[in-house]
Write a protein that holds these residues in place. Structure first.
Motif, PDB file in Angstrom:
ATOM      1  N   LEU A   1       4.185  11.749  12.132  1.00 64.32           N
ATOM      2  CA  LEU A   1       4.368  12.624  10.908  1.00 64.32           C
ATOM      3  C   LEU A   1       5.321  13.735  11.492  1.00 64.32           C
ATOM      4  CD1 LEU A   1       0.949  12.729   9.345  1.00 64.32           C
ATOM      5  CD2 LEU A   1       2.857  11.893   8.152  1.00 64.32           C
ATOM      6  N   ALA A   2       6.388  14.204  10.538  1.00 65.40           N
ATOM      7  CA  ALA A   2       6.871  15.585  10.986  1.00 65.40           C
ATOM      8  C   ALA A   2       5.844  16.507  10.551  1.00 65.40           C
ATOM      9  CB  ALA A   2       8.189  15.513   9.781  1.00 65.40           C
ATOM     10  N   PRO A   3       6.105  17.695  11.316  1.00 66.66           N
ATOM     11  CA  PRO A   3       5.211  18.747  11.046  1.00 66.66           C
ATOM     12  C   PRO A   3       4.878  19.109   9.647  1.00 66.66           C
ATOM     13  CG  PRO A   3       6.644  19.380  13.095  1.00 66.66           C
ATOM     14  CD  PRO A   3       7.011  17.840  12.405  1.00 66.66           C
ATOM     15  N   SER A   4       5.974  19.042   8.905  1.00 67.89           N
ATOM     16  CA  SER A   4       5.931  19.346   7.490  1.00 67.89           C
ATOM     17  C   SER A   4       5.110  18.640   6.614  1.00 67.89           C
ATOM     18  CB  SER A   4       7.215  19.611   6.657  1.00 67.89           C
ATOM     19  OG  SER A   4       7.865  18.450   6.858  1.00 67.89           O
ATOM     20  N   CYS A   5       4.761  17.436   7.063  1.00 66.35           N
ATOM     21  CA  CYS A   5       3.927  16.325   6.447  1.00 66.35           C
ATOM     22  C   CYS A   5       2.683  16.138   6.992  1.00 66.35           C
ATOM     23  CB  CYS A   5       4.874  15.030   6.340  1.00 66.35           C
ATOM     24  SG  CYS A   5       5.997  14.961   5.305  1.00 66.35           S
ATOM     25  N   ASP A   6       2.132  16.861   8.096  1.00 65.78           N
ATOM     26  CA  ASP A   6       0.919  16.439   8.773  1.00 65.78           C
ATOM     27  C   ASP A   6      -0.190  17.392   8.173  1.00 65.78           C
ATOM     28  OD1 ASP A   6      -0.908  15.773  10.530  1.00 65.78           O
ATOM     29  OD2 ASP A   6      -0.177  16.775  12.451  1.00 65.78           O
ATOM     30  N   THR A   7      -0.584  16.788   7.192  1.00 61.58           N
ATOM     31  CA  THR A   7      -1.947  17.548   6.393  1.00 61.58           C
ATOM     32  C   THR A   7      -2.975  16.577   6.391  1.00 61.58           C
ATOM     33  OG1 THR A   7      -1.280  16.716   4.208  1.00 61.58           O
ATOM     34  CG2 THR A   7      -0.071  18.771   4.937  1.00 61.58           C
ATOM     35  N   PRO A   8      -4.196  17.187   6.251  1.00 62.38           N
ATOM     36  CA  PRO A   8      -5.522  16.189   6.105  1.00 62.38           C
ATOM     37  C   PRO A   8      -5.172  15.153   4.913  1.00 62.38           C
ATOM     38  CG  PRO A   8      -5.982  18.702   6.263  1.00 62.38           C
ATOM     39  CD  PRO A   8      -4.503  18.731   6.012  1.00 62.38           C
ATOM     40  N   GLU A   9      -4.603  15.719   3.759  1.00 63.16           N
ATOM     41  CA  GLU A   9      -4.634  14.760   2.928  1.00 63.16           C
ATOM     42  C   GLU A   9      -3.600  13.466   3.045  1.00 63.16           C
ATOM     43  OE1 GLU A   9      -6.207  18.273   1.370  1.00 63.16           O
ATOM     44  OE2 GLU A   9      -4.336  18.054   2.241  1.00 63.16           O
ATOM     45  N   MET A  10      -2.514  13.764   3.777  1.00 66.56           N
ATOM     46  CA  MET A  10      -1.633  12.671   4.279  1.00 66.56           C
ATOM     47  C   MET A  10      -2.138  11.774   5.038  1.00 66.56           C
ATOM     48  SD  MET A  10       1.273  11.161   4.103  1.00 66.56           S
ATOM     49  CE  MET A  10       2.635  12.146   3.169  1.00 66.56           C
ATOM     50  N   ARG A  11      -2.933  12.488   6.040  1.00 66.15           N
ATOM     51  CA  ARG A  11      -3.512  11.431   7.079  1.00 66.15           C
ATOM     52  C   ARG A  11      -4.629  10.403   6.340  1.00 66.15           C
ATOM     53  NH1 ARG A  11      -2.808  12.278  12.189  1.00 66.15           N
ATOM     54  NH2 ARG A  11      -1.577  14.200  12.812  1.00 66.15           N
ATOM     55  N   ILE A  12      -5.178  10.959   5.268  1.00 64.33           N
ATOM     56  CA  ILE A  12      -6.059  10.031   4.731  1.00 64.33           C
ATOM     57  C   ILE A  12      -5.245   9.172   3.836  1.00 64.33           C
ATOM     58  CG2 ILE A  12      -7.664  10.152   2.720  1.00 64.33           C
ATOM     59  CD1 ILE A  12      -8.707  12.906   3.310  1.00 64.33           C
ATOM     60  N   ALA A  13      -4.100   9.262   3.224  1.00 62.81           N
ATOM     61  CA  ALA A  13      -3.265   8.608   2.378  1.00 62.81           C
ATOM     62  C   ALA A  13      -2.697   7.576   3.386  1.00 62.81           C
ATOM     63  CB  ALA A  13      -2.131   9.509   1.818  1.00 62.81           C
ATOM     64  N   ILE A  14      -2.450   7.932   4.480  1.00 60.13           N
ATOM     65  CA  ILE A  14      -1.764   6.881   5.383  1.00 60.13           C
ATOM     66  C   ILE A  14      -2.887   5.869   5.613  1.00 60.13           C
ATOM     67  CG2 ILE A  14      -0.842   6.453   7.770  1.00 60.13           C
ATOM     68  CD1 ILE A  14       0.730   9.027   7.559  1.00 60.13           C
ATOM     69  N   ALA A  15      -3.993   6.334   5.987  1.00 57.85           N
ATOM     70  CA  ALA A  15      -5.359   5.545   6.570  1.00 57.85           C
ATOM     71  C   ALA A  15      -5.493   4.602   5.540  1.00 57.85           C
ATOM     72  CB  ALA A  15      -6.221   6.373   6.940  1.00 57.85           C
ATOM     73  N   ALA A  16      -5.573   5.269   4.158  1.00 57.69           N
ATOM     74  CA  ALA A  16      -5.941   4.337   3.045  1.00 57.69           C
ATOM     75  C   ALA A  16      -4.673   3.132   2.690  1.00 57.69           C
ATOM     76  CB  ALA A  16      -6.009   5.204   1.983  1.00 57.69           C
ATOM     77  N   ALA A  17      -3.543   3.541   2.798  1.00 61.12           N
ATOM     78  CA  ALA A  17      -2.601   2.738   2.672  1.00 61.12           C
ATOM     79  C   ALA A  17      -2.442   1.529   3.697  1.00 61.12           C
ATOM     80  CB  ALA A  17      -1.048   3.502   2.632  1.00 61.12           C
TER      81      ALA A  17
END
Length: 279
Positions: A11-27
């Protein structure tokens, strides 16, 4: 078929959020289900009596279940709205909008162009979105204010300023009456503008990402559900694009016509898409 790598790029630092990590894991969880079924085959069936060409399979349903399990474990109490079984309210403060398999007809015919889409909305505003083609290991990611990325590379819409410089993408809803005739009429009008061509790939979430990545200047479809565009819209907008209804109105988080563009071509495309918009 070799099992693809279902891990998202760094992840780029600008995209590294808790919600993004959940979204990636879910996808990724949904993608694992889809790839497994794609390798060994899935029995397809009609989704309902009214949409004869609208297919569904256990792959769709189990993918959504896997996605929901990840979200519910990581964010208990959050609502989930999905195409198959999840019926969370769009009025929820924390809402995940998921499409467990966008491009089911492609999947059914073993065409490797389909996607899983996961988006997180806070109080009705998109905060992050993920679209992944699991058999191509193509990951599209965006965080509000943080930009959009394709396999780790920042995305930017095309610089085209005229329709005759551009490729146009479109989609057809399952209706083969008035809505299809409207779409064909719009395509005919686009060709009068000397566009480079029309492409119809059958997976709206990926089509929106292709506008975001500068491949199309415009994409339109006269009916899409919220889960078809919830993530793709944010990815497109973070790449500099514009998205409205086919009449030019603010796009609701609900079933709607959709017009997506690089921004520069939006007005010209709207004059065509709006002209043939079905009632």
């Amino acid at each position: 078929m070799k099992l693809p790598n279902l891990s998202a790029p760094a992840l780029a630092p600008s995209c590294d959020t808790p919600e993004m990590r959940i979204a990636i894991a879910a996808a990724a969880a949904g993608a694992a289900v889809i790839v497994d079924y794609f390798e060994r085959g899935a029995e397809m069936r009609w989704k309902d009596d009214d949409a004869t060409y609208n297919l569904v399979s256990d792959a769709d349903i189990q993918s959504e279940q896997a996605i929901a399990q990840v979200i519910q474990s990581a964010a208990p109490g959050h609502a989930i709205l999905g195409e198959e079984e999840q019926s969370g309210s769009t009025a929820a403060e924390h809402l995940w909008v998921v499409d467990p398999l966008d491009g089911t007809n492609n999947f059914a015919h073993r065409i490797p162009h389909f996607a899983i889409s996961v988006a997180y909305y806070h109080r009705g505003v998109a905060k992050c979105g993920v679209v992944v083609n699991p058999v191509r290991s193509d990951w599209y990611l965006a965080v509000s204010g943080g930009g959009a990325f394709h396999n780790g590379q920042r995305m930017q819409v095309s610089p085209d300023t005229r329709l005759d410089q551009s490729m146009i993408g479109c989609g057809f809803y399952y209706d083969r009456g008035t809505m299809m005739e409207s779409t064909l009429a719009a395509i005919h009008e686009f060709f009068k503008q000397n566009i480079h061509g029309i492409r119809r790939f059958g997976a709206a979430a990926l089509d929106l990402c292709q506008v975001a990545d500068g491949l199309y200047g415009v994409f339109f479809e006269y009916q899409l559900a919220a889960w078809d565009f919830a993530a793709g819209r944010l990815i497109l907008e973070e790449a500099g694009g514009t998205m409205t209804t086919g009449r030019g109105d603010e796009l609701p988080l609900a079933t709607s016509s959709v017009l997506a563009s690089n921004g520069e071509l939006h007005s010209a495309a709207l004059s065509i898409v709006g002209k043939f918009h079905p009632v």
